[in-house]
Scaffold this active site. Structure first.
Site, mmCIF file in Angstrom:
data_model
loop_
_atom_site.group_PDB
_atom_site.id
_atom_site.type_symbol
_atom_site.label_atom_id
_atom_site.label_comp_id
_atom_site.label_asym_id
_atom_site.label_seq_id
_atom_site.Cartn_x
_atom_site.Cartn_y
_atom_site.Cartn_z
ATOM 1 N N SER A 145 0.846 -1.195 0.000
ATOM 2 C CA SER A 145 0.000 0.000 0.000
ATOM 3 C C SER A 145 0.878 1.240 0.000
ATOM 4 O O SER A 145 1.885 1.301 0.709
ATOM 5 C CB SER A 145 -0.906 0.030 1.227
ATOM 6 O OG SER A 145 -1.582 1.278 1.319
ATOM 7 N N TYR A 159 -3.616 -0.890 9.715
ATOM 8 C CA TYR A 159 -3.463 -1.305 8.318
ATOM 9 C C TYR A 159 -2.040 -1.058 7.828
ATOM 10 O O TYR A 159 -1.408 -1.932 7.232
ATOM 11 C CB TYR A 159 -4.470 -0.547 7.455
ATOM 12 C CG TYR A 159 -4.375 -0.850 5.981
ATOM 13 C CD1 TYR A 159 -4.838 -2.062 5.466
ATOM 14 C CD2 TYR A 159 -3.851 0.084 5.087
ATOM 15 C CE1 TYR A 159 -4.767 -2.336 4.110
ATOM 16 C CE2 TYR A 159 -3.777 -0.182 3.728
ATOM 17 C CZ TYR A 159 -4.233 -1.395 3.250
ATOM 18 O OH TYR A 159 -4.157 -1.667 1.900
#
Length: 250
Positions: A145, A159
């Protein structure tokens, strides 16, 4: 010289979390490039079946395997079923992941454990098991990410912790697998129009102004980056962190 339009012919791929969004786009792109593709799914059997049907309708080979990425035995079984169906495994794309989060003081420990199980342990187990079957020319591709480089909004600390762990994992993994002729790379998508983060969703209002090209990415655009890394043309690319984020972190 004519470019090979099916550079992955004869290759077998496993895409975890391949029933929807980026995972489905990756599975279809690898299949279009000639690979036989296995996808895993957990809660979307109908969508997984549709991905397989779409690949087969286009002349490709595909199977869907039910496997919760947070359960090691299920992940090992998915690798085994891929090898059994296709005679081996050449490409692993660790795409399955969760995006749970919240303010750090509010995150339940059970949520933390589930995120670690899926986003970290699942990646480790799939990679370890696939590496046991891979030969020279193998490809391990992790989906990270761009938030590990720039977190544009709060409540995503858990996350980014899990995605950052994968980035660190790959740093040393390239040394383990490189001598065997296996490359290891990470693709870091930025804001992409998916079920989890739609282009008209609440996150878009925050990150939209920072997108250099003025729009969200499409799953197929992330899939194209993955397909390059899976191809013979990327044989000299390993240990790379490729950010596909529309310039958000530029």
């Amino acid at each position: 010289m004519t470019r090979n339009t099916h550079p992955l012919t004869g290759k077998a791929a496993l895409v975890t979390g391949g029933s929807r969004s980026i995972g489905a786009a990756i599975a279809k792109k690898l299949a279009a490039d000639g690979a036989a593709v296995a996808i895993t799914y957990s809660a979307s059997p109908d969508k997984a079946a549709q991905v397989v049907a779409d690949i087969e309708a286009a002349g490709g080979r595909a199977i869907a395997v039910e496997a919760d990425a947070g359960k090691p035995e299920a992940v090992r079984a998915a690798v085994a079923k891929t090898v059994e169906a296709f005679g081996g495994i050449d490409i692993l794309v660790n795409n399955a992941g969760l995006g749970l989060g919240g303010a750090i003081e509010d995150i339940a420990f059970e949520t933390y454990e589930r995120m670690i199980a899926v986003n970290v342990t699942g990646v480790f187990v799939a990679t370890q098991e696939a590496a046991r079957h891979m030969k020279s020319g193998g490809r391990v591709i992790q989906i990270g990410s761009s938030m590990t480089r720039y977190a544009a909004f709060p409540t995503a600390s858990l996350y980014t912790l899990t995605k950052g762990a994968i980035t660190g994992f790959n740093r040393s993994l390239v040394r383990d697998l490189g001598p065997k002729g296996i490359t290891v790379n990470t693709v870091h998508p930025g804001p992409t129009d998916t079920d989890m983060n739609p282009a008209d969703g609440p996150v878009a209002a925050i990150v939209g102004p920072g997108m250099a090209i003025g729009r969200y990415g499409q799953p197929a655009e992330i899939a194209s980056v993955v397909a390059f890394l899976a191809s013979p043309e990327a044989a000299f690319v390993t240990g790379a962190d490729i950010v596909a984020d529309g310039g958000l972190t530029a």
